[in-house]
Design a protein around this motif. Structure first.
Motif, mmCIF file in Angstrom:
data_model
loop_
_atom_site.group_PDB
_atom_site.id
_atom_site.type_symbol
_atom_site.label_atom_id
_atom_site.label_comp_id
_atom_site.label_asym_id
_atom_site.label_seq_id
_atom_site.Cartn_x
_atom_site.Cartn_y
_atom_site.Cartn_z
ATOM 1 N N TYR A 189 67.503 26.611 20.728
ATOM 2 C CA TYR A 189 66.493 25.522 20.151
ATOM 3 C C TYR A 189 66.181 24.369 21.380
ATOM 4 N N GLU A 190 67.297 24.013 21.965
ATOM 5 C CA GLU A 190 67.173 22.987 23.005
ATOM 6 C C GLU A 190 66.553 23.367 24.014
ATOM 7 N N GLN A 191 66.897 24.642 24.461
ATOM 8 C CA GLN A 191 66.183 25.146 25.675
ATOM 9 C C GLN A 191 64.751 25.416 25.324
ATOM 10 N N ALA A 192 64.438 25.889 23.964
ATOM 11 C CA ALA A 192 62.924 26.024 23.754
ATOM 12 C C ALA A 192 62.136 24.656 24.053
ATOM 13 N N ILE A 193 62.652 23.618 23.609
ATOM 14 C CA ILE A 193 62.128 22.183 23.818
ATOM 15 C C ILE A 193 61.961 22.178 25.166
ATOM 16 N N TRP A 245 58.286 21.387 26.810
ATOM 17 C CA TRP A 245 57.755 20.048 27.360
ATOM 18 C C TRP A 245 58.144 19.766 28.725
ATOM 19 N N HIS A 246 58.676 20.662 29.526
ATOM 20 C CA HIS A 246 58.939 20.551 30.727
ATOM 21 C C HIS A 246 59.838 19.378 31.350
ATOM 22 N N GLY A 247 60.850 18.905 30.263
ATOM 23 C CA GLY A 247 61.745 18.114 30.329
ATOM 24 C C GLY A 247 61.017 16.578 30.107
ATOM 25 N N GLN A 248 59.697 16.552 29.771
ATOM 26 C CA GLN A 248 59.105 15.215 29.420
ATOM 27 C C GLN A 248 59.611 14.670 28.115
ATOM 28 N N GLU A 249 59.615 13.402 27.732
ATOM 29 C CA GLU A 249 59.612 12.933 26.560
ATOM 30 C C GLU A 249 58.242 12.867 25.645
ATOM 31 N N PRO A 250 58.115 13.733 24.761
ATOM 32 C CA PRO A 250 56.663 14.054 24.054
ATOM 33 C C PRO A 250 56.547 12.596 23.248
ATOM 34 N N GLY A 251 55.093 12.210 23.689
ATOM 35 C CA GLY A 251 54.560 10.843 22.752
ATOM 36 C C GLY A 251 54.871 9.877 23.685
ATOM 37 N N LYS A 252 55.513 9.815 24.908
ATOM 38 C CA LYS A 252 55.593 9.017 25.758
ATOM 39 C C LYS A 252 54.406 9.002 26.984
ATOM 40 N N ASN A 253 53.769 10.185 27.178
ATOM 41 C CA ASN A 253 52.764 10.346 27.919
ATOM 42 C C ASN A 253 51.311 10.738 27.370
ATOM 43 N N LYS A 254 50.425 9.839 27.808
ATOM 44 C CA LYS A 254 49.138 9.700 27.056
ATOM 45 C C LYS A 254 48.219 9.675 28.033
ATOM 46 N N LEU A 255 46.735 10.168 27.280
ATOM 47 C CA LEU A 255 45.564 10.375 28.102
ATOM 48 C C LEU A 255 44.486 9.397 27.467
ATOM 49 N N ALA A 256 43.822 8.750 28.362
ATOM 50 C CA ALA A 256 42.700 7.704 27.902
ATOM 51 C C ALA A 256 41.573 7.818 28.617
ATOM 52 N N ARG A 257 40.427 7.541 28.203
ATOM 53 C CA ARG A 257 39.347 7.321 28.896
ATOM 54 C C ARG A 257 38.884 5.905 29.155
ATOM 55 N N TYR A 298 49.392 16.312 27.778
ATOM 56 C CA TYR A 298 50.225 17.531 27.947
ATOM 57 C C TYR A 298 50.451 18.206 29.540
ATOM 58 N N ARG A 299 49.454 17.532 30.498
ATOM 59 C CA ARG A 299 49.519 18.180 31.631
ATOM 60 C C ARG A 299 50.953 17.847 32.460
ATOM 61 N N LYS A 300 51.177 18.988 33.090
ATOM 62 C CA LYS A 300 52.567 19.066 33.715
ATOM 63 C C LYS A 300 52.480 18.194 34.922
ATOM 64 N N PRO A 301 53.345 17.371 35.147
ATOM 65 C CA PRO A 301 53.539 16.611 36.243
ATOM 66 C C PRO A 301 53.264 17.293 37.687
ATOM 67 N N PRO A 302 52.407 16.730 38.564
ATOM 68 C CA PRO A 302 52.390 17.463 39.916
ATOM 69 C C PRO A 302 53.597 17.717 40.551
ATOM 70 N N VAL A 303 53.790 18.765 41.078
ATOM 71 C CA VAL A 303 55.303 19.288 41.531
ATOM 72 C C VAL A 303 54.764 19.399 43.122
ATOM 73 N N LYS A 304 55.232 19.202 44.326
ATOM 74 C CA LYS A 304 54.985 19.475 45.767
ATOM 75 C C LYS A 304 55.491 20.967 45.759
ATOM 76 N N SER A 305 54.628 21.642 46.601
ATOM 77 C CA SER A 305 55.000 22.844 46.762
ATOM 78 C C SER A 305 56.079 23.118 47.953
ATOM 79 N N LYS A 306 57.188 23.728 47.773
ATOM 80 C CA LYS A 306 58.025 23.510 48.405
ATOM 81 C C LYS A 306 57.801 24.493 49.732
ATOM 82 N N SER A 307 57.061 25.790 49.310
ATOM 83 C CA SER A 307 56.671 26.668 50.635
ATOM 84 C C SER A 307 55.845 25.937 51.562
#
Length: 539
Positions: free
Chosen positions: A179-183, A187-199, A378-387
């Motif tokens: 259950y915890e791992q599925a969350i 959510w990629h470790g993000q806090e739901p409801g904290k990240n918003k999108l606005a025009r 819901y967009r995943k935060p950008p992560v730099k490519s290690k390669s």
């Protein structure tokens, strides 16, 4: 309460997915379903609830299934059908917003009692398609045992409440970690409801003051159009000239509410911003406000008093007039006031592009709606490519030039605009800080270089007579600050063959980053450039 019976399951099966028209017979069946199979499902959930798992259940026998065809009166009505299942959810008391839970209930199609780990797939608070796909992928590959476990109608007589509760409790205990791992996976470790999108409204002056009608909506009812007020309330969003205790007070239409205390007041969000050029129909990423605090009524009124006392409100009104607007900064019935959010300039992320904007190729990948509403991001935060980092930058040579594609026309700012007003503030605070840190040394602001007549933001003279040059930059992105300051500092120190300074310092309000430190170190080692970066906080 009596245990589930074959009659209960048969009743649910008989009406599963059938249309509910609200007739007397429908109401009778609805009542019977509520009092039997739905009531027993709720009781089941109540028997499973503990201090660590709360139960949620609603006896919602029907669900909406789209609109009906237009009737003789020309009206469409919402079509309803009987649900084919009952449900009760079990989840952590503080996990409502995650959309992942254990569920128990009856499946009317297969005529089974069952339980499983599942996610919110529809309705208010549902996960988006990408998150649902991540949940399904996780469950299929890593936790297939957490899928539906059923008790068929043929086996029903062998079960009772005691056995059912024991089996479902064992299932939930076994999959508590799942259950915890599925969350975390969803959510990629993000806090739901904290990240918003606005025009935000369109602006060609870096959102520092109203920029006029170019690129703005021409819809007759739009506040930013010439038909109404001629400006958008977000036009001062990055105007850091008027700070109160280090905070900028701005406005987002997405947070606008007649009852400002009803929804988001007092909460803080990370808000990703996008805009639309109405002339070209293109969408752009504007930046992200980290830890943006939604104002309470008392906080808004306090800020308004400061603006009025300092003459800033009148200045904003004049800027509306200068841009060709006709509306009032107070906005009347349009909004409770000119502010509804505050944030620190240091907490603003902007794209590092020539115009401070980043073209969005497909807005549907960002949001299903482009209205001025506050959406979950819901967009995943950008992560730099290690390669790529390991490979490093390199130049690619080609035998012949490629055929160029037609360039897309862009009607934007054209280049990054330095944040007016903020430059003087940072420069003054730098001067004060140096005076305190290097008491007894000569500190000069706006020093001249003769015979060229160029000005240096701040110069410090050491006891040995050597000079340190400080150049202040307050562009929206730290990389732009470094880029612009570097050339000026080298010119000040060495044009045309001089050696006026052996220590060059780039100054801004942005916190430094590992990338900046690595870059300056590389320049120092490779070219022997005595460069460093200094942050001067705004508070």
């Amino acid at each position: 309460m009596e245990f589930f019976t074959e009659s209960d399951l048969e009743l649910l099966h008989s009406y599963a997915d059938k249309e509910y028209k609200g007739s007397q017979r429908d109401k009778q069946i609805e009542s019977e379903l509520k009092d039997t199979v739905w009531a027993k499902t709720k009781h089941w959930g109540e028997l499973l609830a503990t201090d660590e798992l709360k139960m949620i259940s609603r006896r919602s026998v029907t669900k909406q299934a789209g609109k009906t065809k237009r009737g003789a009166d020309g009206r469409q009505r919402m079509r309803k059908v009987y649900r084919f299942y009952t449900w009760a959810r079990l989840l952590r008391p503080d996990h409502d917003q995650y959309g992942v839970f254990f569920t128990v209930g009856v499946d009317g199609h297969s005529k089974e009692l069952g339980w499983k780990l599942d996610c919110r797939r529809a309705g208010t608070g549902a996960l988006n398609e990408e998150q649902i796909a991540r949940f399904d992928d996780y469950q299929q590959k890593l936790a297939p045992q957490s899928k539906w476990v059923g008790v068929t109608m043929a086996d029903l007589e062998e079960w009772d409440w005691k056995r059912l509760v024991k089996a479902t409790k064992q299932f939930m205990a076994k999959h508590a970690a799942t259950y915890e791992q599925a969350i975390a996976h969803v959510w990629h470790g993000q806090e739901p409801g904290k990240n918003k999108l606005a025009r935000v409204c369109w602006n060609t002056l870096g959102w520092q003051r109203p920029s006029g009608p170019v690129g703005k909506s021409t819809t007759a009812t739009s506040h930013e159009s010439g038909h109404v007020a001629g400006f958008g309330a977000e036009e001062w969003l990055f105007d850091y000239e008027r700070l109160i205790d280090g905070y900028h007070y701005g406005f987002l239409q997405a947070l606008n509410s007649v009852n400002e205390e009803a929804t988001h007041a007092g909460r803080s969000f990370n808000i990703r911003l996008f805009t639309r050029n109405d002339a070209t129909k293109e969408y752009y990423y504007v930046g992200r406000l980290m830890n943006a605090h939604v104002l309470t009524k008392q906080e808004r009124e306090k800020a308004e008093r400061v603006y009025l006392r300092n003459g800033w409100r009148d200045d904003m009104q004049q800027e509306i007039v200068e841009a060709g607007g006709t509306g009032n900064i107070e906005m009347g019935s349009y909004a409770p006031g000119p502010f509804n959010v505050r944030f620190r300039p240091e907490d603003v992320e902007r794209p590092d592009t020539a115009d401070g904007l980043e073209l969005i190729d497909d807005i549907s990948e960002w949001t299903a709606s482009v209205r001025y509403k506050l959406f979950n991001d819901y967009r995943k935060p950008p992560v730099k490519s290690k390669s790529k980092e390991e490979k490093g930058a390199h130049v690619i040579f080609k035998d012949k030039p490629e055929k160029r594609k037609a360039t897309r026309q862009r009607q934007t700012q054209g280049k990054q605009i330095e944040l007016a007003g903020l430059h003087d503030k940072v420069q003054d605070q730098l001067f004060t800080w140096l005076k305190q840190k290097y008491a007894g040394q000569t500190i000069s602001s706006e020093a001249f270089i003769e015979p060229y007549g160029t000005r240096i933001d701040v110069v410090r003279k050491r006891p040995d007579g050597s000079l340190v040059f400080y150049e202040v930059k307050v562009y929206p992105h730290i990389k732009a600050c470094v880029r612009e300051a570097l050339g000026q500092l080298l010119e000040y120190a060495h044009w045309t063959s001089n050696d006026l300074s052996r220590e060059l310092v780039i100054v801004s309000f942005h916190p430094t980053t590992p990338e900046v430190e690595e870059y300056l170190k590389k320049l120092e080692v490779t070219y022997k450039l005595p460069l460093s970066y200094l942050q001067i906080p705004l508070t």
